[in-house]
Design a protein around this motif. Structure first.
Motif, PDB file in Angstrom:
ATOM      1  N   ALA A 760      26.172 -23.157 -33.996  1.00 13.76           N
ATOM      2  CA  ALA A 760      25.046 -23.331 -34.921  1.00 13.76           C
ATOM      3  C   ALA A 760      25.111 -24.691 -35.595  1.00 13.76           C
ATOM      4  N   LEU A 761      26.314 -25.091 -35.983  1.00 14.06           N
ATOM      5  CA  LEU A 761      26.497 -26.402 -36.620  1.00 14.06           C
ATOM      6  C   LEU A 761      26.069 -27.517 -35.673  1.00 14.06           C
ATOM      7  N   HIS A 762      26.492 -27.417 -34.409  1.00 11.31           N
ATOM      8  CA  HIS A 762      26.145 -28.462 -33.436  1.00 11.31           C
ATOM      9  C   HIS A 762      24.639 -28.555 -33.240  1.00 11.31           C
ATOM     10  N   GLU A 763      23.979 -27.415 -33.036  1.00 13.71           N
ATOM     11  CA  GLU A 763      22.535 -27.431 -32.789  1.00 13.71           C
ATOM     12  C   GLU A 763      21.759 -27.929 -34.000  1.00 13.71           C
ATOM     13  N   THR A 764      22.229 -27.568 -35.201  1.00 13.92           N
ATOM     14  CA  THR A 764      21.515 -27.988 -36.408  1.00 13.92           C
ATOM     15  C   THR A 764      21.689 -29.485 -36.651  1.00 13.92           C
ATOM     16  N   LEU A 765      22.870 -30.035 -36.345  1.00 20.51           N
ATOM     17  CA  LEU A 765      23.063 -31.486 -36.446  1.00 20.51           C
ATOM     18  C   LEU A 765      22.143 -32.216 -35.462  1.00 20.51           C
ATOM     19  N   THR A 766      21.984 -31.639 -34.263  1.00 20.40           N
ATOM     20  CA  THR A 766      21.062 -32.240 -33.296  1.00 20.40           C
ATOM     21  C   THR A 766      19.632 -32.163 -33.817  1.00 20.40           C
ATOM     22  N   ALA A 767      19.282 -31.028 -34.429  1.00 16.90           N
ATOM     23  CA  ALA A 767      17.948 -30.888 -35.012  1.00 16.90           C
ATOM     24  C   ALA A 767      17.715 -31.935 -36.101  1.00 16.90           C
ATOM     25  N   LEU A 768      18.739 -32.174 -36.902  1.00 16.48           N
ATOM     26  CA  LEU A 768      18.624 -33.180 -37.959  1.00 16.48           C
ATOM     27  C   LEU A 768      18.382 -34.567 -37.374  1.00 16.48           C
ATOM     28  N   ALA A 769      19.106 -34.888 -36.299  1.00 18.79           N
ATOM     29  CA  ALA A 769      18.906 -36.190 -35.656  1.00 18.79           C
ATOM     30  C   ALA A 769      17.474 -36.330 -35.130  1.00 18.79           C
ATOM     31  N   ARG A 770      16.938 -35.242 -34.544  1.00 14.75           N
ATOM     32  CA  ARG A 770      15.560 -35.309 -34.033  1.00 14.75           C
ATOM     33  C   ARG A 770      14.562 -35.426 -35.189  1.00 14.75           C
ATOM     34  N   ALA A 771      14.835 -34.744 -36.312  1.00 16.17           N
ATOM     35  CA  ALA A 771      13.953 -34.838 -37.472  1.00 16.17           C
ATOM     36  C   ALA A 771      13.913 -36.266 -37.999  1.00 16.17           C
ATOM     37  N   ARG A 772      15.082 -36.905 -38.038  1.00 11.40           N
ATOM     38  CA  ARG A 772      15.132 -38.303 -38.497  1.00 11.40           C
ATOM     39  C   ARG A 772      14.396 -39.209 -37.508  1.00 11.40           C
ATOM     40  N   GLU A 773      14.531 -38.908 -36.216  1.00 10.36           N
ATOM     41  CA  GLU A 773      13.846 -39.704 -35.196  1.00 10.36           C
ATOM     42  C   GLU A 773      12.335 -39.612 -35.381  1.00 10.36           C
ATOM     43  N   ALA A 774      11.866 -38.432 -35.797  1.00 12.16           N
ATOM     44  CA  ALA A 774      10.434 -38.227 -35.990  1.00 12.16           C
ATOM     45  C   ALA A 774       9.968 -38.616 -37.392  1.00 12.16           C
ATOM     46  N   SER A 775      10.901 -39.079 -38.249  1.00 11.41           N
ATOM     47  CA  SER A 775      10.586 -39.407 -39.652  1.00 11.41           C
ATOM     48  C   SER A 775       9.946 -38.225 -40.359  1.00 11.41           C
ATOM     49  N   ASP A 776      10.445 -37.032 -40.076  1.00  3.53           N
ATOM     50  CA  ASP A 776       9.922 -35.789 -40.644  1.00  3.53           C
ATOM     51  C   ASP A 776      10.827 -35.358 -41.791  1.00  3.53           C
ATOM     52  N   ALA A 777      10.457 -35.758 -43.016  1.00  2.46           N
ATOM     53  CA  ALA A 777      11.308 -35.483 -44.168  1.00  2.46           C
ATOM     54  C   ALA A 777      11.437 -33.992 -44.443  1.00  2.46           C
TER      55      ALA A 777
END
Length: 816
Positions: A760-777
């Protein structure tokens, strides 16, 4: 059909015994050994026979294969091929089977030379690098088929064994060469010796050898270490390490008090610090102290100011400053008289070979020493890293007690700089080990375990703790233990390479996490360090605030030049930031209120009414009750981690069916149902949630949302397998960073609900990286809130606090 590993044996070409009783007896003997290892005969002919093993029994198959290589016992060695894939049992005779891997293994055995084992390159363990190979063999079979096989290293077939060989290298061998340079550095008192050394040329080692030979009563070794940007940080660390090595001198009361302030991180003025250095290094029984400054251009300005005032008379001690070959001496040190200057480059050929021998404890052949000294370009660090990479790959092997090239071409490649060998060797590190090393590197290359763990576990999970990675990173000379509870990267070149392995987005996230952790663990002067990390992470406003706070502390300690530089830095980051005002003489005229500047104080001032508390992350009743939308909700409207009182959602859903506008327009209906869906999920109203999903599916809109929410409903019923499958498929089906962030976060929540917290930690960190890539605060806030909770349940309250701060910062960005 079942996945199997097939080992095929072929008699040597032209063997006279291939059709006689000798061949039969030998084949039957090998058959018994295969069965003892769990294999079964699957094919037999007049010249070849094969056995298959379960796919998970690689160790048994490999052990059996190597036994046959080692136990030829007077027979001409067999030729062996190994492949992996699906095999179909023929039924009768029992055990016989057929499949593509059998064909591949037989062709590889036909191609192999006697005593050689050829591996199909598509074997999973070959692709992963778990098996050590010694090059590619390519040929054509009798039917014209082109065959390619990797030659198994039969002496060290397992990667784990070759990596262990690196541990045999001597960490700190006897000093080799540079005698002329050492002689020149015995400079007069009150002067400085200047060492110009390229990275990896042995400049740091030269300074250590000089200290060893001079054997001063006391020494100060100033170098970039923990918190390299903290004003007086390098000087503070130098005094702390000197206290650990040597007895301190008797200091006047005023200087003793100054030392206490310095060690506590409060800071002291430059003149008092210079007096402290002079007193510390004063002659004892006619023997002078020694001051060395390593990598001077990376030392904080305040420490260099102290050095510039301490070295000239009355500096009754020797001093040596090291900089890069191409660098100019920092301007603040230009007033120091230079008594001698030396330049370090590659070692002469014979000295380079001698150093290669020394790294191997002189247990290496002359041929190997010459080859690997050349591969390292004659540079000390390059030689060591080339040796380590050679041992890790098996190109250089220990045969008995002596290291030698694996074959006639080993070690004959192109020479390369140290960073190339470091990069190649880094691919054998586990993710947790890399995370621990990156954590140390970001913190200055020499840092306490507690702070390293706080940063590295945020990015790499529990496997990134120093305690978990220590055996490998220390044993393989990636790091050392300079003192108890501290870990240091072996060279600054290694630190730069490790950070350079990260992609830009991941590197920014690392800097952000490092800054958040340090902000909670440093004093006012130390805030210059998290200011740097925030700036690199793109958080310019936060960086400006922290730099201004550090400037305020520097001005208060009397460090005028440092304060001015920090004020300039703060203004360059944010022209509107409030900064302290200082006079031309350095006196503090006006300083901003700390609570207006500190991110920590903003969060703490929220108290019970704020959206999050800095030191007490709120806990939901269960992970299954969380959703991406609830995690990103603003506290003023929807409670992020708990139910709220409101009119019945079921009634609202029923009323929506009577709304003519919604009934006629599917997109309107879908939009309104989506809002009710989020509320039902937050409140845990599963029955209404299922009703909404049915209605939403009918509209034909928001299919991805319906699939994710349906999976979360399955979670509430305890049907984890189906839920995880649906969410994993949903995450794989989307391509845009924004949509992928939401899908991965949903998958992470489901994994945590199923008890798989590390995944879960790994997938959520990946999700965070994608959110930052999309500039989705909003998505970033949702990910950070869930990471805060995960850290809390994993027993990492400090990490939880850091993620809570990230969520808060994202919330502030949403608020504009």
């Amino acid at each position: 059909m079942a996945e199997r590993i097939v080992v095929s044996f072929h008699e040597p070409s032209g063997s006279a015994g291939s059709s006689g009783s000798g061949y039969l007896e030998r084949s039957l003997s090998i058959k018994k050994r295969a069965e003892a290892h769990g294999g079964a005969l699957c094919a037999w002919s007049s010249e070849a026979f094969a056995f298959d093993f379960p796919a998970e029994a690689l160790d048994e198959a490999l052990g059996f294969t190597l036994e046959q290589v080692a136990e030829a016992q007077g027979h001409e060695p067999l030729r062996i091929g190994v492949a992996q894939g699906e095999m179909r049992a023929l039924g009768s005779p029992e055990g016989l089977a057929w499949g593509e891997p059998l064909k591949k293994a037989e062709r590889l055995a036909f191609l192999a030379r006697p005593g050689e084992v050829l591996l199909d390159p598509e074997i999973a363990a070959v692709e992963a690098g778990d098996l050590v190979t010694a090059g590619l063999r390519r040929g054509r079979c009798a039917d014209g088929t082109i065959v390619r096989g990797q030659r198994l290293d039969i002496y060290a077939p397992l990667r784990g064994d070759t990596l262990q060989n690196v541990y045999k290298l001597v960490t700190a061998p006897a000093f080799v060469g540079r005698e002329e340079e050492l002689g020149k550095l015995a400079v007069p008192l009150g002067c400085a010796g200047l060492v110009r050394a390229a990275p990896g040329a042995g400049g740091t080692r030269l300074l250590l050898e000089l200290a060893h030979r001079l054997s001063p009563p006391r020494s100060l070794r100033i170098a970039p270490t923990f918190l390299p940007r903290e004003p007086l940080g390098a000087l503070r660390n130098a005094f702390a390490r000197s206290l650990a090595r040597e007895e301190p001198p008797e200091l006047p009361e005023a200087l003793a008090a100054a030392l206490d302030k310095l060690l506590s991180g409060e800071g002291i003025d430059v003149q008092r610090a210079a007096e402290l250095v002079d007193a510390w290094l004063a002659p004892v029984d006619g023997r002078s102290g020694l001051l060395t400054v390593d990598d001077a251009t990376s030392i904080d300005m305040a420490t260099l100011e102290v050095v510039s005032q301490a070295i000239p008379p009355p500096g009754f001690f020797r001093s040596v400053v090291r900089i890069d070959v191409e660098e100019a001496l920092p301007e603040v040190l230009s007033s120091i008289p230079v008594g001698a200057e030396v330049t370090l480059g590659p070692l002469p050929k014979e000295q380079a070979r001698e150093l290669a021998r020394a790294f191997c404890g002189h247990a290496i052949t002359e041929k190997a020493a010459a080859r690997w000294a050349r591969l390292g370009e004659g540079m000390p660090l390059g030689i060591r890293e080339a040796l380590a990479e050679g041992l890790a790959t098996g190109e250089l092997r220990w045969l008995g007690e002596v290291a030698e090239p694996r074959d006639r071409v080993s070690g004959r490649g192109a020479p390369a700089p140290a960073q190339e060998w470091i990069t190649r060797r880094a691919r054998w590190l586990e993710p947790g080990e890399i995370a621990a090393l990156v954590g140390v590197a970001l913190l200055g290359g020499d840092a306490p375990d507690q702070i390293v763990d706080a940063v590295s576990t945020l990015m790499g999970g529990a496997g990134a703790r120093v305690a978990a990675a220590e055996e490998t990173v220390v044993g393989a000379a990636w790091a050392s233990r300079p003192e108890e509870g501290w870990l240091a990267i072996t060279s600054r070149t290694q630190a730069r390479v490790l950070i350079g392995l990260l992609d830009e987005g991941t590197r920014e996230l690392w800097h952000r996490m490092a800054g958040r952790v340090l902000e909670q663990n440093v004093g006012p002067l130390g805030l210059a360090e998290p200011a740097y990390h925030a700036a690199v992470a793109g958080e310019r406003a936060s960086a400006a605030v922290l730099a201004a706070e550090a400037a305020l502390a520097a001005a208060g300690a009397g460090l005028r030049k440092t304060a001015a530089a920090l004020i300039e830095e703060a203004k360059s980051l944010d022209p509107d930031v409030q900064v302290p005002e200082i006079s031309d003489e350095g006196a503090l005229l006006e300083g901003p209120h700390a609570e207006e500047m500190s991110i920590a104080s903003i969060i703490e001032s929220m108290g019970e009414g704020g959206s999050m508390r800095a030191l007490d992350p709120p806990s939901p009743s269960s992970i299954g009750s969380l959703s991406p939308d609830s995690l990103g909700a603003r506290s003023s409207s929807v409670a992020a981690f708990g139910p709220r009182t409101r009119p019945s959602l079921a009634e609202a859903v029923a009323a929506l069916g009577e709304d003519p506008v919604a009934a006629e327009d599917p997109s309107v209906m879908a939009e309104r149902l989506s809002k009710l869906l989020r509320e039902a999920l937050v409140e845990g109203d599963v029955q209404t949630l299922e009703d909404i999903l049915v209605r939403l599916r009918v509209t034909g809109e928001r299919d991805a949302l319906v699939e994710r929410m349906s999976a979360l409903v399955l979670l509430t019923r305890g049907e984890h397998g189906d839920a995880l499958r649906k969410l994993k498929e949903a995450a794989a089906a989307v391509s845009s960073p924004r949509a992928r962030a939401g899908a991965l976060l949903s998958y992470g929540i489901a994994l945590a609900s199923a008890g798989e917290v590390d995944r879960a930690l790994h997938e959520t960190l990946t999700a965070l990286a994608r959110a930052r890539e999309a500039s989705d605060a909003r998505a970033e806030q949702a990910c950070a809130r869930f990471l805060s909770y995960l850290s809390w349940v994993m027993g990492q309250p400090q990490a939880s606090t850091v993620w809570a701060r990230v969520a808060q910062a994202s919330g502030e960005a949403l608020g504009g």
